[in-house]
Scaffold this motif. Structure first.
Motif, PDB file in Angstrom:
ATOM      1  N   THR A  26      34.903  24.799  43.490  1.00 59.65           N
ATOM      2  CA  THR A  26      33.765  25.308  44.252  1.00 59.65           C
ATOM      3  C   THR A  26      32.652  25.697  43.288  1.00 59.65           C
ATOM      4  OG1 THR A  26      34.534  27.597  44.139  1.00 59.65           O
ATOM      5  CG2 THR A  26      35.348  26.259  46.006  1.00 59.65           C
ATOM      6  N   ASP A  27      31.461  25.893  43.833  1.00 58.18           N
ATOM      7  CA  ASP A  27      30.349  26.348  43.001  1.00 58.18           C
ATOM      8  C   ASP A  27      30.686  27.664  42.313  1.00 58.18           C
ATOM      9  OD1 ASP A  27      28.900  24.125  43.768  1.00 58.18           O
ATOM     10  OD2 ASP A  27      27.697  25.194  45.260  1.00 58.18           O
ATOM     11  N   GLU A  28      31.382  28.541  43.020  1.00 62.15           N
ATOM     12  CA  GLU A  28      31.772  29.830  42.445  1.00 62.15           C
ATOM     13  C   GLU A  28      32.736  29.639  41.270  1.00 62.15           C
ATOM     14  OE1 GLU A  28      33.263  34.158  44.045  1.00 62.15           O
ATOM     15  OE2 GLU A  28      34.142  32.385  44.977  1.00 62.15           O
ATOM     16  N   GLN A  29      33.711  28.752  41.423  1.00 58.98           N
ATOM     17  CA  GLN A  29      34.651  28.486  40.334  1.00 58.98           C
ATOM     18  C   GLN A  29      33.924  27.886  39.129  1.00 58.98           C
ATOM     19  OE1 GLN A  29      37.265  26.116  42.867  1.00 58.98           O
ATOM     20  NE2 GLN A  29      38.991  27.411  42.212  1.00 58.98           N
ATOM     21  N   ILE A  30      33.012  26.975  39.388  1.00 59.62           N
ATOM     22  CA  ILE A  30      32.268  26.330  38.301  1.00 59.62           C
ATOM     23  C   ILE A  30      31.411  27.357  37.566  1.00 59.62           C
ATOM     24  CG2 ILE A  30      30.474  24.629  37.759  1.00 59.62           C
ATOM     25  CD1 ILE A  30      31.628  23.008  40.202  1.00 59.62           C
ATOM     26  N   SER A  31      30.740  28.223  38.307  1.00 61.92           N
ATOM     27  CA  SER A  31      29.866  29.211  37.657  1.00 61.92           C
ATOM     28  C   SER A  31      30.656  30.259  36.880  1.00 61.92           C
ATOM     29  CB  SER A  31      28.930  29.864  38.666  1.00 61.92           C
ATOM     30  OG  SER A  31      29.662  30.642  39.583  1.00 61.92           O
ATOM     31  N   SER A  32      31.943  30.413  37.175  1.00 66.98           N
ATOM     32  CA  SER A  32      32.751  31.398  36.450  1.00 66.98           C
ATOM     33  C   SER A  32      33.330  30.832  35.155  1.00 66.98           C
ATOM     34  CB  SER A  32      33.883  31.922  37.340  1.00 66.98           C
ATOM     35  OG  SER A  32      34.882  30.928  37.506  1.00 66.98           O
ATOM     36  N   ILE A  33      33.147  29.537  34.895  1.00 61.13           N
ATOM     37  CA  ILE A  33      33.666  28.933  33.674  1.00 61.13           C
ATOM     38  C   ILE A  33      32.904  29.474  32.462  1.00 61.13           C
ATOM     39  CG2 ILE A  33      33.780  26.761  32.366  1.00 61.13           C
ATOM     40  CD1 ILE A  33      34.468  25.369  35.014  1.00 61.13           C
ATOM     41  N   THR A  34      33.659  29.899  31.464  1.00 58.32           N
ATOM     42  CA  THR A  34      33.099  30.367  30.205  1.00 58.32           C
ATOM     43  C   THR A  34      33.604  29.436  29.119  1.00 58.32           C
ATOM     44  OG1 THR A  34      33.145  32.650  30.983  1.00 58.32           O
ATOM     45  CG2 THR A  34      32.957  32.310  28.605  1.00 58.32           C
ATOM     46  N   ILE A  68      27.715  18.102  35.546  1.00 60.28           N
ATOM     47  CA  ILE A  68      28.294  17.462  36.722  1.00 60.28           C
ATOM     48  C   ILE A  68      27.370  16.304  37.087  1.00 60.28           C
ATOM     49  CG2 ILE A  68      28.953  17.761  39.135  1.00 60.28           C
ATOM     50  CD1 ILE A  68      29.098  20.838  38.462  1.00 60.28           C
ATOM     51  N   HIS A  69      27.932  15.106  37.139  1.00 61.94           N
ATOM     52  CA  HIS A  69      27.148  13.914  37.475  1.00 61.94           C
ATOM     53  C   HIS A  69      27.972  12.994  38.367  1.00 61.94           C
ATOM     54  CE1 HIS A  69      23.880  14.670  34.744  1.00 61.94           C
ATOM     55  NE2 HIS A  69      24.623  14.587  33.666  1.00 61.94           N
ATOM     56  N   THR A  70      27.292  12.039  38.980  1.00 59.50           N
ATOM     57  CA  THR A  70      27.978  10.957  39.671  1.00 59.50           C
ATOM     58  C   THR A  70      28.593  10.033  38.624  1.00 59.50           C
ATOM     59  OG1 THR A  70      26.035   9.533  39.634  1.00 59.50           O
ATOM     60  CG2 THR A  70      26.301  10.984  41.580  1.00 59.50           C
ATOM     61  N   LEU A  71      29.531   9.203  39.058  1.00 57.97           N
ATOM     62  CA  LEU A  71      30.119   8.235  38.129  1.00 57.97           C
ATOM     63  C   LEU A  71      29.051   7.325  37.536  1.00 57.97           C
ATOM     64  CD1 LEU A  71      33.455   7.147  39.841  1.00 57.97           C
ATOM     65  CD2 LEU A  71      33.194   8.356  37.679  1.00 57.97           C
ATOM     66  N   GLU A  72      28.074   6.927  38.342  1.00 59.89           N
ATOM     67  CA  GLU A  72      27.018   6.039  37.860  1.00 59.89           C
ATOM     68  C   GLU A  72      26.235   6.696  36.718  1.00 59.89           C
ATOM     69  OE1 GLU A  72      28.556   4.973  41.626  1.00 59.89           O
ATOM     70  OE2 GLU A  72      27.512   6.826  41.151  1.00 59.89           O
ATOM     71  N   LYS A  73      25.931   7.963  36.861  1.00 62.10           N
ATOM     72  CA  LYS A  73      25.200   8.683  35.816  1.00 62.10           C
ATOM     73  C   LYS A  73      26.065   8.836  34.562  1.00 62.10           C
ATOM     74  CE  LYS A  73      22.016  11.482  34.091  1.00 62.10           C
ATOM     75  NZ  LYS A  73      20.671  11.193  33.753  1.00 62.10           N
ATOM     76  N   TRP A  74      27.357   9.161  34.752  1.00 60.67           N
ATOM     77  CA  TRP A  74      28.250   9.283  33.593  1.00 60.67           C
ATOM     78  C   TRP A  74      28.345   7.956  32.856  1.00 60.67           C
ATOM     79  CZ3 TRP A  74      28.812  13.531  31.358  1.00 60.67           C
ATOM     80  CH2 TRP A  74      29.041  14.731  32.034  1.00 60.67           C
ATOM     81  N   GLU A  75      28.410   6.859  33.575  1.00 62.93           N
ATOM     82  CA  GLU A  75      28.530   5.553  32.923  1.00 62.93           C
ATOM     83  C   GLU A  75      27.339   5.281  32.009  1.00 62.93           C
ATOM     84  OE1 GLU A  75      29.805   1.002  33.987  1.00 62.93           O
ATOM     85  OE2 GLU A  75      28.773   2.155  35.540  1.00 62.93           O
ATOM     86  N   ALA A  76      26.164   5.742  32.415  1.00 60.63           N
ATOM     87  CA  ALA A  76      24.951   5.506  31.625  1.00 60.63           C
ATOM     88  C   ALA A  76      24.911   6.333  30.343  1.00 60.63           C
ATOM     89  CB  ALA A  76      23.718   5.815  32.475  1.00 60.63           C
ATOM     90  N   ILE A  77      25.641   7.445  30.282  1.00 61.35           N
ATOM     91  CA  ILE A  77      25.534   8.311  29.103  1.00 61.35           C
ATOM     92  C   ILE A  77      26.799   8.375  28.248  1.00 61.35           C
ATOM     93  CG2 ILE A  77      23.716   9.749  30.095  1.00 61.35           C
ATOM     94  CD1 ILE A  77      25.762  11.863  30.739  1.00 61.35           C
ATOM     95  N   ASP A 123      33.401  18.540  41.345  1.00 62.20           N
ATOM     96  CA  ASP A 123      32.859  19.559  42.244  1.00 62.20           C
ATOM     97  C   ASP A 123      33.277  19.201  43.671  1.00 62.20           C
ATOM     98  OD1 ASP A 123      31.149  17.451  42.969  1.00 62.20           O
ATOM     99  OD2 ASP A 123      29.314  18.521  42.442  1.00 62.20           O
ATOM    100  N   THR A 124      32.853  19.973  44.652  1.00 65.52           N
ATOM    101  CA  THR A 124      33.280  19.727  46.032  1.00 65.52           C
ATOM    102  C   THR A 124      32.731  18.419  46.593  1.00 65.52           C
ATOM    103  OG1 THR A 124      31.486  21.104  46.864  1.00 65.52           O
ATOM    104  CG2 THR A 124      33.656  22.159  46.591  1.00 65.52           C
ATOM    105  N   ALA A 125      31.697  17.867  45.971  1.00 66.55           N
ATOM    106  CA  ALA A 125      31.142  16.572  46.394  1.00 66.55           C
ATOM    107  C   ALA A 125      31.867  15.404  45.712  1.00 66.55           C
ATOM    108  CB  ALA A 125      29.647  16.512  46.081  1.00 66.55           C
TER     109      ALA A 125
END
Length: 161
Positions: free
Chosen positions: A107-115, A126-135, A28-30
């Motif tokens: 962008t948020d708009e691009q993400i929300s248009s994903i089907t 969408i998660h931070t790397l730290e969150k992805w590592e945990a799951i 995402d943009t962050a």
């Protein structure tokens, strides 16, 4: 030393064979990684991508798979992030290699248009790397982290597993 010519159909039986895949790493943009939950394994998180078809280049595969799985037609530049080699060992007769391209920041708009194609993926997160590592399982997370590091540093990653 004399070499003996071997017909191609015989020669290919003597060399390692591999399947191949290609895909896109998106954030995402962050800068937080975007991943999709596999419809085939609830524990598997991945980005849009898949196996190459005969005669297809990695770039063509990544674009085709991205569209099939998300309905998003990628039009960005060809930017390589990583090459991934997986040796399958005795349980599978073929090795596998992958090519991971930078899909950029959505962008948020691009993400929300994903089907999502429900036959392929059940959820987008969408998660931070730290969150992805945990799951994520360690091997899948290593691939995710390598792609993220490659983007951040402007280098190309090479992974073996």
């Amino acid at each position: 030393m004399t070499s003996t010519w071997v017909p191609p159909e015989e020669y290919v039986k003597t060399i390692a064979n591999a399947t191949s895949y290609a895909g896109f790493y998106f954030t995402d943009t962050a800068g937080r990684p975007i991943q999709l939950r596999s419809a085939h394994s609830a524990e598997t998180w991945q980005w849009p991508g898949g196996n190459m078809d005969p005669g297809e280049t990695p770039w063509e595969c990544a674009r085709r798979e991205c569209f099939e799985e998300t309905q998003m037609a990628f039009t960005g530049p060809q930017k390589l992030l990583a090459v991934h080699f997986i040796t399958q060992g005795a349980e599978w007769p073929l090795n596998k290699f992958g090519v991971i391209f930078d899909g950029g920041r959505l962008t948020d708009e691009q993400i929300s248009s994903i089907t999502l194609d429900p036959d392929e993926h059940t959820e987008l997160l969408i998660h931070t790397l730290e969150k992805w590592e945990a799951i994520m399982n360690p091997a899948s997370f290593a691939r995710l982290k390598a792609a993220d590091d490659a983007r951040r540093t402007g280098t190309v990653a090479y992974l073996e597993r």
